[in-house]
Design a protein around this motif. Sequence first.
Motif, short mmCIF file in Angstrom:
data_model
loop_
_atom_site.label_atom_id
_atom_site.label_comp_id
_atom_site.label_asym_id
_atom_site.label_seq_id
_atom_site.Cartn_x
_atom_site.Cartn_y
_atom_site.Cartn_z
N HIS A 156 0.83 -1.22 0.00
CA HIS A 156 0.00 0.00 0.00
C HIS A 156 0.87 1.27 0.00
CE1 HIS A 156 -3.56 -2.47 0.59
NE2 HIS A 156 -2.97 -3.05 1.62
N VAL A 157 1.68 1.39 -1.03
CA VAL A 157 2.57 2.54 -1.18
C VAL A 157 1.86 3.61 -2.01
CG1 VAL A 157 4.79 3.34 -2.07
CG2 VAL A 157 4.61 1.08 -1.01
N SER A 158 1.72 4.78 -1.44
CA SER A 158 1.06 5.90 -2.14
C SER A 158 2.10 6.69 -2.93
CB SER A 158 0.37 6.82 -1.13
OG SER A 158 1.34 7.49 -0.33
N GLU A 159 1.61 7.61 -3.78
CA GLU A 159 2.51 8.48 -4.52
C GLU A 159 3.31 9.38 -3.58
OE1 GLU A 159 3.68 9.05 -7.79
OE2 GLU A 159 3.02 6.98 -7.67
N GLU A 164 8.57 10.69 -1.10
CA GLU A 164 9.39 10.76 0.11
C GLU A 164 10.55 9.78 0.04
OE1 GLU A 164 8.89 10.06 4.95
OE2 GLU A 164 7.12 10.15 3.66
N ALA A 165 10.29 8.58 -0.46
CA ALA A 165 11.34 7.57 -0.56
C ALA A 165 12.41 7.98 -1.58
CB ALA A 165 10.74 6.22 -0.95
N ARG A 166 11.99 8.58 -2.68
CA ARG A 166 12.97 9.02 -3.68
C ARG A 166 13.93 10.05 -3.08
NH1 ARG A 166 9.35 9.66 -9.22
NH2 ARG A 166 9.63 7.52 -9.97
N ALA A 167 13.37 10.99 -2.37
CA ALA A 167 14.21 12.00 -1.73
C ALA A 167 15.10 11.36 -0.67
CB ALA A 167 13.33 13.09 -1.11
N GLY A 168 14.53 10.45 0.11
CA GLY A 168 15.30 9.79 1.16
C GLY A 168 16.41 8.92 0.61
N GLU A 248 13.40 -1.52 1.99
CA GLU A 248 12.13 -0.88 1.66
C GLU A 248 12.36 0.48 0.99
OE1 GLU A 248 8.06 -1.25 1.36
OE2 GLU A 248 9.47 -2.72 2.16
N LEU A 249 13.30 1.25 1.53
CA LEU A 249 13.62 2.55 0.95
C LEU A 249 14.09 2.41 -0.49
CD1 LEU A 249 14.12 5.64 1.39
CD2 LEU A 249 16.46 5.01 2.06
N LEU A 250 14.93 1.42 -0.77
CA LEU A 250 15.46 1.22 -2.12
C LEU A 250 14.35 0.87 -3.10
CD1 LEU A 250 18.65 -0.77 -1.14
CD2 LEU A 250 18.65 1.40 -2.39
#
Length: 363
Positions: A156-159, A164-168, A248-250
């Motif tokens: 359940h990953v939202s846009e 946020e993950a891309r920036a992180g 998960e971040l990757l």
Amino acid sequence: MPGTLFITRKYPPSVGGMETLAADVWATLGADPDAGARLIAHGGTNRWLPLWFPGAVLRTIWLVLRGKVDIVLTGDVATYLLLAPLLRALRVRHATMAMGKDIVWSSPSYQRAVRAGIGKAPLVLAISSATAEVAISHGAVRERVRVVRLGVQDPHVSEADRREARAGLRERFSIHSSDVTLLTLGRLVKRKGVEWFIREVLPKVPDGVVYLVAGGGEDGARIDAAVAALPDPSRVRVLGAVSSEDRELLMRGADLFIQPNVPVAGDMEGFGLVAVEAALRGALVVAADLEGLRDAVDDGSTGYLVPPEDSEAWAAQIQTLLDDGPLRDQTARAFSDAARVRYSTVTMGRELRRLLALESAAR
């Protein structure tokens, strides 16, 4: 009431594709507390299997003799071969999952055991069409082999989560905001094709691309050598084994997920679970058109399949995706939605229960 007994030697907290799959299978079989399903699982390393197995045997006997088991499902062919004589002696209905590597592992003694034993299995549930064909070629009875489309838990990953993950990810691994990130994640063995991709494809991909390689394995030295041979080794970041948080971040933050598998004798990709996991998290998946990856990636619907070991085709596909960032992101969202439907755990659970019920009714 008697129910399914699921026995697996690969289970969390141990980490890997088979472990994740076993957890998803159990989540579907054990979802209904009134169905009587039971689990015997090993969540440690292979080192401790000899200590786990006798206890698994004793618990199986106890549950069967007490009338608690309607059918036994083993988590892979190796487990089935060890337990099959006992299951036949107990006259309990049984079936086995087949993962791929558990059939083709090249040990001569193991191959003899597979060819002598898999044909006796009443039901073989293969995790891909490629695995089904390999099982049949090793002696499984074609009429007793079924392919089960695997289901993967939806994160359940939202846009907003993706942004946020891309920036992180860029901050965590010191990547420029304008760079496009490619990711391969998993056990680094030869069949994964990472060393081949670095040597043969990456030099054909334009600047502004950073390739992240996460995981450990015996191919690490060859991968390091391939990176060192690049004109600009900084284009590849070999991260080694990563934490569950970084994993998960990757997957949430990478632009493209790359699985460039190559054919290797005595090994195979039974399915390619991580490709589905990445698609569900919004990464655009590009994978080799090989073995079980053909079931893990629905070409043009949940990702793209590229001929294995064709560096020109790989470079061209990646270049196409680099050329239009907004279209790439739009396609990734559409593919993620399609993966959510195609690889539903609800669908997998329904199919598993149907096939196991058919096997029970046939005896």
